[in-house]
Motif scaffolding. Structure first.
Motif, mmCIF file in Angstrom:
data_model
loop_
_atom_site.group_PDB
_atom_site.id
_atom_site.type_symbol
_atom_site.label_atom_id
_atom_site.label_comp_id
_atom_site.label_asym_id
_atom_site.label_seq_id
_atom_site.Cartn_x
_atom_site.Cartn_y
_atom_site.Cartn_z
ATOM 1 N N ALA A 16 48.065 14.492 14.513
ATOM 2 C CA ALA A 16 46.780 14.780 15.159
ATOM 3 C C ALA A 16 45.844 13.582 15.075
ATOM 4 O O ALA A 16 45.026 13.365 15.972
ATOM 5 N N LEU A 17 45.958 12.799 13.993
ATOM 6 C CA LEU A 17 45.040 11.685 13.779
ATOM 7 C C LEU A 17 45.709 10.633 12.905
ATOM 8 O O LEU A 17 46.393 10.961 11.944
ATOM 9 N N VAL A 18 45.493 9.377 13.254
ATOM 10 C CA VAL A 18 45.970 8.243 12.457
ATOM 11 C C VAL A 18 44.738 7.610 11.831
ATOM 12 O O VAL A 18 43.742 7.362 12.519
ATOM 13 N N VAL A 19 44.798 7.365 10.510
ATOM 14 C CA VAL A 19 43.616 6.957 9.765
ATOM 15 C C VAL A 19 43.897 5.720 8.923
ATOM 16 O O VAL A 19 44.963 5.600 8.332
ATOM 17 N N ARG A 20 42.909 4.855 8.868
ATOM 18 C CA ARG A 20 42.916 3.775 7.882
ATOM 19 C C ARG A 20 42.111 4.280 6.692
ATOM 20 O O ARG A 20 40.940 4.633 6.830
ATOM 21 N N ASP A 21 42.736 4.332 5.524
ATOM 22 C CA ASP A 21 42.038 4.740 4.308
ATOM 23 C C ASP A 21 42.169 3.595 3.306
ATOM 24 O O ASP A 21 43.163 3.499 2.594
ATOM 25 N N GLY A 22 41.195 2.713 3.302
ATOM 26 C CA GLY A 22 41.273 1.515 2.458
ATOM 27 C C GLY A 22 42.410 0.634 2.928
ATOM 28 O O GLY A 22 42.423 0.185 4.071
ATOM 29 N N LYS A 23 43.405 0.426 2.077
ATOM 30 C CA LYS A 23 44.564 -0.385 2.428
ATOM 31 C C LYS A 23 45.757 0.474 2.813
ATOM 32 O O LYS A 23 46.878 -0.011 2.867
ATOM 33 N N GLN A 24 45.507 1.749 3.076
ATOM 34 C CA GLN A 24 46.603 2.663 3.383
ATOM 35 C C GLN A 24 46.501 3.209 4.801
ATOM 36 O O GLN A 24 45.411 3.476 5.301
ATOM 37 N N LEU A 25 47.674 3.372 5.405
ATOM 38 C CA LEU A 25 47.794 4.001 6.712
ATOM 39 C C LEU A 25 48.142 5.464 6.452
ATOM 40 O O LEU A 25 49.084 5.762 5.717
ATOM 41 N N VAL A 26 47.373 6.377 7.054
ATOM 42 C CA VAL A 26 47.558 7.805 6.819
ATOM 43 C C VAL A 26 47.774 8.497 8.156
ATOM 44 O O VAL A 26 47.051 8.248 9.118
ATOM 45 N N LEU A 27 48.758 9.380 8.203
ATOM 46 C CA LEU A 27 48.995 10.228 9.369
ATOM 47 C C LEU A 27 48.620 11.651 8.973
ATOM 48 O O LEU A 27 49.083 12.164 7.957
ATOM 49 N N LEU A 28 47.749 12.271 9.769
ATOM 50 C CA LEU A 28 47.297 13.638 9.502
ATOM 51 C C LEU A 28 47.825 14.579 10.570
ATOM 52 O O LEU A 28 47.845 14.244 11.755
ATOM 53 N N GLY A 29 48.205 15.772 10.127
ATOM 54 C CA GLY A 29 48.628 16.812 11.049
ATOM 55 C C GLY A 29 47.424 17.572 11.566
ATOM 56 O O GLY A 29 46.284 17.365 11.130
ATOM 57 N N ALA A 30 47.655 18.501 12.479
ATOM 58 C CA ALA A 30 46.571 19.265 13.097
ATOM 59 C C ALA A 30 45.802 20.107 12.087
ATOM 60 O O ALA A 30 44.610 20.354 12.254
#
Length: 194
Positions: A73-87
């Motif tokens: 649902a969303l791709v996020v930059r969290d500091g130095k980490q790449l995060v993939l979030l579901g719906a």
């Protein structure tokens, strides 16, 4: 001047007996070889991201994870980490990313994925301390084990596996300055029919 107590005197004498220019050439060769080994290790340990209209593949070390577009649902930059979030707000992946953030964001945008420069759930995270209430059964033990794994030099794989176990319990974990933070995504309430 000689130092009778100096360690490795034999190898040092052997090294200083090599005539120039061979000593310099040998030093450059050894330096280049060490540089190549360090470079190969760094590439092997770093994240590779492959983005297409239908899927995303994240590869680290000898493993890769593949996610269909409908899972993200969303791709996020969290500091130095790449995060993939579901719906549902649940994390489906979190990886250290040393890639250019602009290039990563552009790649996801080019294929129509939603991007955020900051985790929209960041304020929901709470710092974990042993015995903290509010966690599902078994989560505290997993967080303890994960904290211990993170203290070890070779515990990265264990910590990664324990993160997966926590996700199965519905607990999202993020690390910051050697501390663990957790959150539990709010499950949407389904209205009951009368």
């Amino acid at each position: 001047m000689t130092l009778a107590w100096a360690p490795l005197q034999g190898p040092a004498e052997l090294l200083t007996s090599v005539p120039e220019p061979w000593l310099g050439v040998g030093g450059v060769g050894v330096g280049a070889l060490v540089g190549l080994v360090v470079g190969f290790v760094a590439v092997h340990e770093s994240l590779a991201v492959s983005v297409s209209a239908g899927r995303v593949v994240l590869s680290v070390r000898d493993s890769s994870q593949e996610f269909g577009r409908n899972e993200i649902a969303l791709v996020v930059r969290d500091g130095k980490q790449l995060v993939l979030l579901g719906a549902d707000g649940m994390e489906i992946a979190r990886e250290e990313c040393g890639l250019s953030w602009q290039r990563v964001a552009d790649a996801f945008a080019e294929h129509g994925y939603r991007w955020a420069d900051e985790d929209p759930h960041r304020e929901e995270f709470r710092r974990w301390v042993p015995g903290m209430p509010g966690l599902p059964e078994g989560a505290d033990a997993l967080l303890r084990a994960r904290a211990a794994a993170r203290e070890k030099d070779e515990g990265a794989d264990d910590a990664r596996e324990l993160r997966g176990e926590l996700l199965r319990l519905g607990v999202v974990v993020r690390d910051e300055k050697r501390r663990q933070y957790w959150r539990m995504p709010q499950t949407p309430q389904i209205p009951q029919q009368s």
